[in-house]
Write an enzyme that holds these catalytic residues in place. Structure first.
Site, mmCIF file in Angstrom:
data_model
loop_
_atom_site.group_PDB
_atom_site.id
_atom_site.type_symbol
_atom_site.label_atom_id
_atom_site.label_comp_id
_atom_site.label_asym_id
_atom_site.label_seq_id
_atom_site.Cartn_x
_atom_site.Cartn_y
_atom_site.Cartn_z
ATOM 1 N N GLU A 34 0.876 -1.164 0.000
ATOM 2 C CA GLU A 34 0.000 0.000 0.000
ATOM 3 C C GLU A 34 0.922 1.225 0.000
ATOM 4 O O GLU A 34 1.799 1.331 0.860
ATOM 5 C CB GLU A 34 -0.877 0.004 1.251
ATOM 6 C CG GLU A 34 -1.847 1.159 1.235
ATOM 7 C CD GLU A 34 -2.756 1.236 2.456
ATOM 8 O OE1 GLU A 34 -2.709 0.339 3.311
ATOM 9 O OE2 GLU A 34 -3.505 2.228 2.519
ATOM 10 N N ARG A 259 5.330 -12.863 9.667
ATOM 11 C CA ARG A 259 5.994 -11.597 9.361
ATOM 12 C C ARG A 259 7.298 -11.492 10.135
ATOM 13 O O ARG A 259 7.504 -12.177 11.127
ATOM 14 C CB ARG A 259 5.075 -10.420 9.647
ATOM 15 C CG ARG A 259 4.717 -10.238 11.104
ATOM 16 C CD ARG A 259 3.584 -9.234 11.284
ATOM 17 N NE ARG A 259 3.963 -7.900 10.858
ATOM 18 C CZ ARG A 259 3.337 -7.213 9.895
ATOM 19 N NH1 ARG A 259 2.305 -7.727 9.260
ATOM 20 N NH2 ARG A 259 3.718 -6.005 9.590
ATOM 21 N N LYS A 269 4.658 0.959 9.021
ATOM 22 C CA LYS A 269 4.738 2.235 8.311
ATOM 23 C C LYS A 269 4.060 3.348 9.093
ATOM 24 O O LYS A 269 4.511 4.486 9.103
ATOM 25 C CB LYS A 269 4.067 2.092 6.940
ATOM 26 C CG LYS A 269 4.937 1.415 5.916
ATOM 27 C CD LYS A 269 4.234 1.298 4.579
ATOM 28 C CE LYS A 269 3.309 0.116 4.562
ATOM 29 N NZ LYS A 269 2.571 -0.085 3.339
HETATM 30 P P1 ATP Z 1 2.672 -1.857 7.640
HETATM 31 O O1 ATP Z 1 1.859 -2.327 8.797
HETATM 32 O O2 ATP Z 1 4.077 -1.551 7.981
HETATM 33 O O3 ATP Z 1 2.007 -0.781 6.862
HETATM 34 P P2 ATP Z 1 1.635 -3.646 5.773
HETATM 35 O O4 ATP Z 1 1.600 -5.121 5.869
HETATM 36 O O5 ATP Z 1 0.388 -2.911 5.962
HETATM 37 O O6 ATP Z 1 2.762 -3.130 6.724
HETATM 38 P P3 ATP Z 1 1.816 -3.453 2.960
HETATM 39 O O7 ATP Z 1 2.241 -2.287 2.175
HETATM 40 O O8 ATP Z 1 0.401 -3.835 2.930
HETATM 41 O O9 ATP Z 1 2.288 -3.168 4.436
HETATM 42 O O10 ATP Z 1 2.744 -4.707 2.675
HETATM 43 C C1 ATP Z 1 3.148 -5.197 1.429
HETATM 44 C C2 ATP Z 1 3.563 -6.618 1.623
HETATM 45 O O11 ATP Z 1 4.619 -6.704 2.568
HETATM 46 C C3 ATP Z 1 2.426 -7.442 2.182
HETATM 47 O O12 ATP Z 1 2.342 -8.639 1.449
HETATM 48 C C4 ATP Z 1 2.800 -7.664 3.615
HETATM 49 O O13 ATP Z 1 2.284 -8.857 4.082
HETATM 50 C C5 ATP Z 1 4.307 -7.643 3.563
HETATM 51 N N1 ATP Z 1 4.873 -7.243 4.862
HETATM 52 C C6 ATP Z 1 4.638 -6.112 5.545
HETATM 53 N N2 ATP Z 1 5.290 -6.112 6.724
HETATM 54 C C7 ATP Z 1 5.974 -7.277 6.788
HETATM 55 C C8 ATP Z 1 6.839 -7.893 7.752
HETATM 56 N N3 ATP Z 1 7.130 -7.299 8.902
HETATM 57 N N4 ATP Z 1 7.355 -9.105 7.460
HETATM 58 C C9 ATP Z 1 7.087 -9.703 6.303
HETATM 59 N N5 ATP Z 1 6.275 -9.198 5.354
HETATM 60 C C10 ATP Z 1 5.719 -8.001 5.582
HETATM 61 MG MG MG Z 2 -1.137 -1.888 5.568
#
Ligand code: ATP
Ligand code: MG
Length: 545
Positions: A34, A259, A269
Site C-alpha cells: 500500500e 511476518r 509504516k
Molecule cells: P505496515 O503495517 O508496515 O504498513 P503492511 O503489511 O500494511 O505493513 P503493505 O504495504 O500492505 O504493508 O505490505 C506489502 C507486503 O509486505 C504485504 O504482502 C505484507 O504482508 C508484507 N509485509 C509487511 N510487513 C511485513 C513484515 N514485517 N514481514 C514480512 N512481510 C511483511
Molecule cells: Mg497496511
C-alpha cells in the site's frame, strides 16, 4: 520429476507439488504494497519471498500498488517503493495499480448483487460491529439483508453516484451471520467515501474493502500464489469466497507466512511515519530508520539484506529475530568487500623523534587482493587515537604506555620516550626501532599491541556520524515513543583520515581499521568529507546460538 526444484521452505514445497500435479504451469506472484509509507526491512522479507519464487521457478512477479484507501496514499511513496525494489536488485514484470481495477471491481460487485450474494445495508459502522456477534454468539442479521436484487442495484447505484453520505450505506457480502469465522459474517465489501484518490481523482466516491479487492486483483492478474502475512490466515475463507463468487479460474491460492519482527525495531509504516512527523528523525531515509531507504543511506549493502532474509527463512510461526543477526550479515558482507583505511577518531599527536619520511604499501582489502594496494606516508609527525595511549594504563593494556612498545600498523615498532603538553596539545614522543617494518631484521620483535595512525601533514579531516538504535532494548509493551533512545545520532568532528581517503566517493564502503564499518555519506564532498557509521567491528551475534 526432474524439473521439480528441491524445496527449501513450506511455500516452495506447496509450489513443487502443484507443478508436479500439473495444477500450476507458470508461477506468478505479486508484491502488493500500500503506497502509504516507505518500505521497511519487513517488506524486504516479503520481497525476497515473492521475487525469490519468480527467480527460482522462472515465473513472474508483479509490483502492484494496493491503493484502495484514498486518504493515506501518495505518489511520493510509489516512487520510493519502486526505487527500493530496484535497489534490492529485483525486477518486476508488470507495474499495476489496484485502483486501475475500480471499474472491474464495481462490475463484480454488481454481479454479486445480481447473484443474490451482496446487499446494500443502511446500518452504521457501529451498528454493524455491534451486531457481528463474537466467538460464542452468532451475529444478528441486518434488516436490509433480504432486499430485492432490484432495490440493491438501485441503492448501490445511488452510492456510486454520490447521493449517499460517507458511512450512511455499505455494500455487504451475504454469507453467513452464524459462521464460526467472524470475517464471514456479512463483511462490508464497499464503503462510501467522498475523498479524492491520488490516482483516480474524483472519479469514485465508493471504495472497495481490502478483503474484496485483493482476491479480485489477484484473479485479474492470474496470480497463482498470493503470499501474505499470518494475520490474514483468518481472512482466507473470505478470500476464497470472493474468488469463487467472482468466478476466477484457475483460482489464485493464498498462502500465509510469519511476518518479520526484529528486536529494537519499529516495523510498521504507520509508526515510522509518526517518527518522521514528530521530527525524531530527519526523514524516511534517515540512516537510523529501518526503512530500505534508511538502510541504503546508512550503508547496509542490499546483498547483506538479502542474505539476512535467506538466513531467517520462511516459517509459519511468528517470532522475533535479534537485530544483531542483521548486523552480523552486514558486517560479514562489509568485511569481505569494504576497503580499509586508517582513521583516527580522537587525535593525539605522536612524534617519532628519529623518523624520516617513508612510503609504505598496504593492501586496500586483505580479503580481496584484486582490490590492489595503496601508499601511506610515514613521517615524524603522526596522530594516534586518544584511546591508544594511556599514562595510567589498566592491567592488560597493550597499547602505547610509558616505557612500552607498540607496532604502528603497516610501519615500524615504536618505543615510548616521553609525553607532555606541547603548544597546549598532549604530545607523545616515541622512537622507531630501525628495521622493524615488515621484512626488516627487527620485524620479529614481540609486541602485544598494534595501533593505527595517520600522518599529521597529509591527513584529511572527516566528519563521522554515529548512530544508536532508535528504541531501547526493553520491550515491555510500552508505546514506542516511550522507548525512544535520546540522542541516537552523534556527529563527531575532528577525526582525521589517511591521505588516500581524500578522494572517497559517496556510497563507498570502508572499514576504518580497529573502528568499524562506514559508508561515505550521500552529501559528502572532497571539501567536507562525511561518513555514516554502518556497524561496529564487534559481533554480538554468536554463531550457532
Ligand atoms: P505496515 O503495517 O508496515 O504498513 P503492511 O503489511 O500494511 O505493513 P503493505 O504495504 O500492505 O504493508 O505490505 C506489502 C507486503 O509486505 C504485504 O504482502 C505484507 O504482508 C508484507 N509485509 C509487511 N510487513 C511485513 C513484515 N514485517 N514481514 C514480512 N512481510 C511483511
Ligand atoms: Mg497496511
Amino acid at each position: 520429476m526432474s524439473d521439480v526444484i528441491e524445496s527449501t521452505n513450506f511455500i516452495e514445497e506447496i509450489i513443487n507439488q502443484e507443478i508436479e500435479s500439473g495444477k500450476v504451469k507458470e508461477v506468478i506472484t505479486r508484491f502488493p504494497p500500500e503506497p502509504n509509507g516507505y518500505l521497511h526491512v519487513g517488506h524486504a522479507k516479503s520481497l525476497c519471498i515473492n521475487f525469490g519464487i519468480k527467480e527460482k521457478y522462472h515465473g513472474k512477479c508483479n509490483l502492484r500498488f494496493d491503493d484502495t484507501n484514498p486518504t493515506k496514499e501518495d505518489i511520493e511513496y510509489v516512487r520510493s517503493i519502486e526505487e527500493d525494489i530496484k535497489w534490492l536488485g529485483f525486477e518486476w514484470d508488470k507495474e499495476l495499480y489496484a485502483s486501475d481495477y475500480f471499474d472491474q471491481m464495481y462490475e463484480y460487485a454488481v454481479q454479486l448483487i445480481k447473484d443474490g450474494k451482496a446487499y446494500v445495508c443502511d446500518m452504521t459502522a457501529e451498528e454493524i460491529s455491534a451486531t457481528r456477534g463474537d466467538l460464542t454468539h452468532p451475529g444478528v442479521e441486518s434488516p436490509d439483508r433480504n432486499r430485492s436484487v432490484e432495490e440493491n442495484l438501485a441503492l448501490f447505484e445511488e452510492m456510486r453516484s454520490g447521493a449517499v453520505a460517507d458511512g450512511a450505506k455499505t455494500l455487504r457480502a451475504k454469507i453467513d451471520m452464524a459462521s464460526p469465522n467472524i470475517n464471514m459474517r456479512d463483511p462490508v465489501i464497499y464503503r462510501v467515501l467522498h475523498a479524492a484518490h491520488w490516482h483516480t481523482g474524483d472519479k469514485w466516491c465508493i471504495y472497495p474493502m481490502y478483503d474484496f479487492a485483493h482476491p479480485i486483483e489477484d484473479g485479474i492478474e492470474g496470480i497463482t500464489h498470493s503470499i501474505c502475512t499470518l494475520e490474514f490466515e483468518d481472512h482466507r475463507p473470505l478470500y476464497d469466497w470472493v474468488k469463487e463468487a467472482c468466478g476466477f479460474d484457475p483460482a489464485p491460492r493464498q498462502i500465509e507466512f510469519a511476518r518479520l519482527n526484529l528486536t529494537r525495531t519499529i516495523m510498521s509504516k504507520r509508526y515510522l511515519k509518526k517518527l518522521v512527523e514528530m521530527g525524531v528523525v530527519d526523514g524516511w531515509d534517515d540512516p537510523r530508520m529501518p526503512t530500505l531507504s534508511g538502510m541504503r543511506m546508512r550503508g547496509y549493502p542490499a546483498e547483506a539484506l538479502k542474505d539476512f532474509c535467506a538466513r531467517i527463512g520462511v516459517a509459519k510461526a511468528n517470532s522475533e529475530v535479534d537485530v544483531a543477526m542483521l548486523e552480523h550479515c552486514v558486517r560479514e558482507n562489509l568485511n569481505a568487500n569494504a576497503r580499509r583505511a586508517m582513521v583516527v577518531r580522537n587525535p593525539v599527536r605522536l612524534v617519532v623523534d628519529n623518523a624520516e619520511d617513508k612510503v609504505f604499501t598496504v593492501a586496500n582489502n586483505p580479503m580481496k587482493p584484486e582490490e590492489g594496494t595503496r601508499e601511506v606516508l610515514f613521517g615524524r609527525e603522526l596522530y594516534i587515537d586518544a584511546a591508544d595511549f594511556s599514562d595510567n594504563p589498566p592491567p592488560k593494556y597493550f597499547r602505547l604506555k610509558p616505557d612500552g612498545m607498540v607496532r604502528l600498523m603497516g610501519a615500524y615498532i615504536v618505543k615510548y620516550v616521553s609525553h607532555g603538553e606541547e603548544n597546549g596539545e598532549l604530545t607523545v614522543h616515541v622512537e622507531a626501532i630501525p628495521d622493524s617494518a615488515e621484512g626488516g631484521a627487527n620485524a620479529g620483535i614481540k609486541v602485544k599491541g598494534t595501533i593505527h595512525w595517520v600522518n599529521a601533514k597529509t591527513c584529511v579531516p572527516v566528519t563521522i556520524r554515529e548512530y544508536d538504535y532508535l528504541l531501547d532494548d526493553i520491550n515491555d509493551g510500552r508505546d514506542f515513543d516511550l522507548r525512544l533512545v535520546p540522542n541516537s545520532k552523534t556527529v563527531v568532528e575532528g577525526a582525521k583520515a589517511e591521505a588516500a581517503f581524500a578522494t572517497a566517493a559517496p556510497f563507498t564502503h570502508y572499514q576504518f581499521v580497529r573502528m568499524g564499518y562506514y559508508m561515505v555519506a550521500k552529501d559528502s564532498t572532497p571539501e567536507h568529507l562525511v561518513v555514516n557509521q554502518v556497524v561496529g567491528l564487534k559481533d554480538s551475534f554468536a554463531k550457532g546460538k
